[in-house]
Motif scaffolding. Sequence first.
Motif, short mmCIF file in Angstrom:
data_model
loop_
_atom_site.label_atom_id
_atom_site.label_comp_id
_atom_site.label_asym_id
_atom_site.label_seq_id
_atom_site.Cartn_x
_atom_site.Cartn_y
_atom_site.Cartn_z
N ALA A 3 0.84 -1.19 0.00
CA ALA A 3 0.00 0.00 0.00
C ALA A 3 0.88 1.24 0.00
CB ALA A 3 -0.93 0.01 1.22
N LEU A 5 0.79 4.85 1.61
CA LEU A 5 0.10 5.51 2.71
C LEU A 5 0.43 7.00 2.72
CD1 LEU A 5 -1.74 4.45 5.06
CD2 LEU A 5 0.30 4.58 6.51
N VAL A 56 -3.67 7.57 5.77
CA VAL A 56 -4.75 6.95 5.01
C VAL A 56 -4.23 6.60 3.62
CG1 VAL A 56 -5.63 9.15 4.09
CG2 VAL A 56 -7.19 7.20 4.34
N VAL A 57 -4.77 5.53 3.05
CA VAL A 57 -4.46 5.15 1.68
C VAL A 57 -5.35 5.97 0.76
CG1 VAL A 57 -4.45 3.28 -0.02
CG2 VAL A 57 -3.82 2.81 2.36
N ARG A 114 -11.39 6.95 4.63
CA ARG A 114 -11.23 5.50 4.68
C ARG A 114 -10.17 5.10 3.67
NH1 ARG A 114 -17.01 2.44 5.20
NH2 ARG A 114 -18.02 3.84 6.70
N ASN A 115 -9.46 4.00 3.95
CA ASN A 115 -8.41 3.56 3.04
C ASN A 115 -8.97 3.29 1.65
OD1 ASN A 115 -6.35 3.76 4.88
ND2 ASN A 115 -6.38 1.61 5.46
N ALA A 119 -3.62 0.53 -3.04
CA ALA A 119 -3.25 -0.64 -2.24
C ALA A 119 -3.76 -1.88 -2.98
CB ALA A 119 -3.85 -0.56 -0.85
N CYS A 122 -8.91 -3.25 -0.74
CA CYS A 122 -9.64 -2.26 0.04
C CYS A 122 -11.00 -2.85 0.40
CB CYS A 122 -9.80 -0.93 -0.71
SG CYS A 122 -11.01 -0.94 -2.04
#
Length: 343
Positions: A3, A5, A56-57, A114-115, A119, A122
Amino acid sequence: MKAALFTGIGRMEQRDLQDPSPAAGEVLVRVTGCGVCGTDVHILHGDITDGIAPPVVLGHEIAGVVERVAADVTGLKAGQRVAVDPVVTCGQCYYCQTNMPNLCRNLQIIGYKRNGGFAQYCVAPATHVVPLAENVGPEAGILVETLACVVNGFDRLEPQAGHSALVIGAGTVGLLWTQMLAGANLAPVAVSEPVAMRRKQAGKLGAEVLFDPSARDLRRQAARSGLDGFDYVIDASGDPKAVEEAIELVRPAGKFLIFGVCPKDSQIKVNPFELYNKQISIIASKMPPRTMARAARMIEAGRIEAAAIVTQTWPLKKLDKAMEGFSKSRDRQIKVMVDPWRS
């Protein structure tokens, strides 16, 4: 999982994170592609901070395949191609209750709070996972969210066949608007874009009149094309100067749509008497209010040429290059996609 970040302004870190698990009502999505949006670049640079919750992603233009669903989720199954609606709302505020969820006062956007999709996996509420046909690959899938925004703007604009339209900007959004308007039989559809490659793509996708705003005054260019203005003008550039200039090209009884995201503190000058005298409407459009499924059907039907818009794919480990390319390769690239599984 791998991921990228976002940990704070100017900081994006490659991390190995624990694979997420879907809670009740959620779906685990294996991300096959995520588009790089101008918003992602603005978040990284600190130009947008509202609703962002690092670490967060980032990444909200998500296409993928269902990996696993929670026990209480029905209608979705492993292996199914999907797009993710990132606009998660509270369902309780005035705007949610009056069918305007895109104006929710308690948003938790996937890729903001939210992520998101930068990545390998999810999670998303099952209500925000839109099935796609097998013929829709990641390149087309990442356009569903943006097209859903355009569908909302199109609904608000209410364009009539046979009327004229001008789109300001021929990036991803402008090219989607060009195809929508051409498909709705507006005539002519004009596009203003300073980058020659993007202008050329607009012509291929349905624009009959092309303007180069860096060459000369738009009003003069329109007059040379025999046009005294346009019934509809859509700003897809997010450039305040372009907005100010383009408002003058709206014909009497016409509409101007603010669609591109201008800097938060920017201002423009308008002449109230001219708005009154020409009975011009200025409207705006924000995010997709549950229009993802309609956008998906359009893409499945082949109404949108994804290959003309998605011009480059990067591996996740080179997300910094992808973001840099978004800003510095406008003459060569349009929409840039990240594939989190590419080595």
